[in-house]
Each structure stands twice: as C-alpha cells, then as structure tokens.
Motif scaffolding. Sequence first.
Motif, mmCIF file in Angstrom:
data_model
loop_
_atom_site.group_PDB
_atom_site.id
_atom_site.type_symbol
_atom_site.label_atom_id
_atom_site.label_comp_id
_atom_site.label_asym_id
_atom_site.label_seq_id
_atom_site.Cartn_x
_atom_site.Cartn_y
_atom_site.Cartn_z
ATOM 1 N N GLU A 71 -3.463 6.321 -5.388
ATOM 2 C CA GLU A 71 -3.477 5.867 -6.856
ATOM 3 C C GLU A 71 -1.835 6.663 -7.765
ATOM 4 O O GLU A 71 -1.102 6.066 -8.286
ATOM 5 C CB GLU A 71 -5.020 7.319 -7.460
ATOM 6 N N GLU A 72 -1.263 7.661 -6.329
ATOM 7 C CA GLU A 72 -0.307 7.939 -6.891
ATOM 8 C C GLU A 72 0.963 6.803 -6.359
ATOM 9 O O GLU A 72 1.894 7.081 -7.491
ATOM 10 C CB GLU A 72 0.551 9.251 -5.920
ATOM 11 N N ALA A 87 3.926 5.132 -9.666
ATOM 12 C CA ALA A 87 4.801 4.909 -10.079
ATOM 13 C C ALA A 87 5.193 3.603 -9.879
ATOM 14 O O ALA A 87 6.221 3.158 -10.667
ATOM 15 C CB ALA A 87 5.190 5.313 -7.659
ATOM 16 N N ILE A 88 4.248 2.775 -9.445
ATOM 17 C CA ILE A 88 4.958 0.641 -10.223
ATOM 18 C C ILE A 88 4.255 1.294 -11.618
ATOM 19 O O ILE A 88 5.227 -0.001 -12.343
ATOM 20 C CB ILE A 88 3.545 0.326 -8.669
ATOM 21 N N ALA A 89 3.460 1.983 -12.546
ATOM 22 C CA ALA A 89 3.197 1.568 -13.143
ATOM 23 C C ALA A 89 3.736 2.390 -13.797
ATOM 24 O O ALA A 89 4.284 1.748 -15.303
ATOM 25 C CB ALA A 89 1.508 2.259 -13.665
ATOM 26 N N THR A 147 0.866 -1.551 -0.156
ATOM 27 C CA THR A 147 -0.140 0.104 0.024
ATOM 28 C C THR A 147 0.523 1.562 0.435
ATOM 29 O O THR A 147 1.989 1.020 0.308
ATOM 30 C CB THR A 147 -0.654 0.071 1.423
ATOM 31 N N ALA A 148 0.208 2.429 0.191
ATOM 32 C CA ALA A 148 0.606 3.710 -0.445
ATOM 33 C C ALA A 148 1.281 4.108 1.204
ATOM 34 O O ALA A 148 2.395 4.777 1.300
ATOM 35 C CB ALA A 148 0.163 4.544 -0.332
#
Length: 157
Positions: A90-91, A95-97, A33-34
Amino acid sequence: MTITEQLVDAWDSCFDKETGWYPSLERGLQGLTAAQANWKLEGKEMNTIYELISHITFYKSSLFAGLTGDGDAPSSDTSFNNNLTASTEEEWNAAIAKLKKIHNRIHEKLAALSDQDLQKELDGVTISQWVSDLVRHDIYHTGQVIFIRKLQGSWSC
C-alpha cells in the motif's frame, strides 16, 4: 508545433507516453512490488527504486510549487540519504500514485502556458529550462530504475 506543445510532449514522453525508442518511467515501474522497489545489490552502495521514485517526486513537487506558488513542496531532498523503504504494498502504491498525480498536475499547468509564459523565471531559471532539465533528470533516473530491475531479474522487455 509550439514550444509549449513540444515541452508537453517531452514531459509526457519521459513518463507515460511510449515513443517506441525508449521505455517510459511508467513502463519501468509496471508490476514492481514493494520488495523489488526496496531491493539493493548486496554489498553495493546504490539507491533503491523506491528512493529514486521519492527523489523524482521531490523535484516534480518543487516544480509544481514554483508553477503554482504553492508552498507545499518539501524544503530539502532527503530521498537519497534516509534509506527510505516502502514497508507495505500500500505504501509503495501510494508513492506511485503520488508521482503520477504530481506529474499529471504539472502536465495540466504546462499545457495551459503560452510560449511567452515559458520564458518567465522561477528561482532564476526559465520555466522552459526547468522543465527541460527535469525531463532529462527523469529520463536519467528511468534508466537507473530499469538497470536495477535488470540486476534483480524483474525486467523483461
């Protein structure tokens, strides 16, 4: 197996190709998770997983820019000195994408190179050496990601 094939195999092994011997970075990030990506051990000077991912992405972007002549790579690595945080899920997912996208784009470029192409220099270093160094760099930081997850209790084999 050609040198190019060996290099592409190493490239994939450090990111998303399970070898059975050590976990890939992608596996190290699964389910994170973030909040977990931003976690630091209280009172300790350390990087967060989010900072590590930003750092890895910076160097992959630099390699891609060198391979393509694209000038879109950031000019300096600030991933370890800005206390970066992913404010939202979402952020973090973005970053992973971004990391996955740049990794896959480099994979495509590498797979298209000949063994001779790998001996061309980018900034005074052969492409082969740069990729080999980046594979080791990514494996090192994957170990840090997993260690941080173990410290926070979010890692299970």
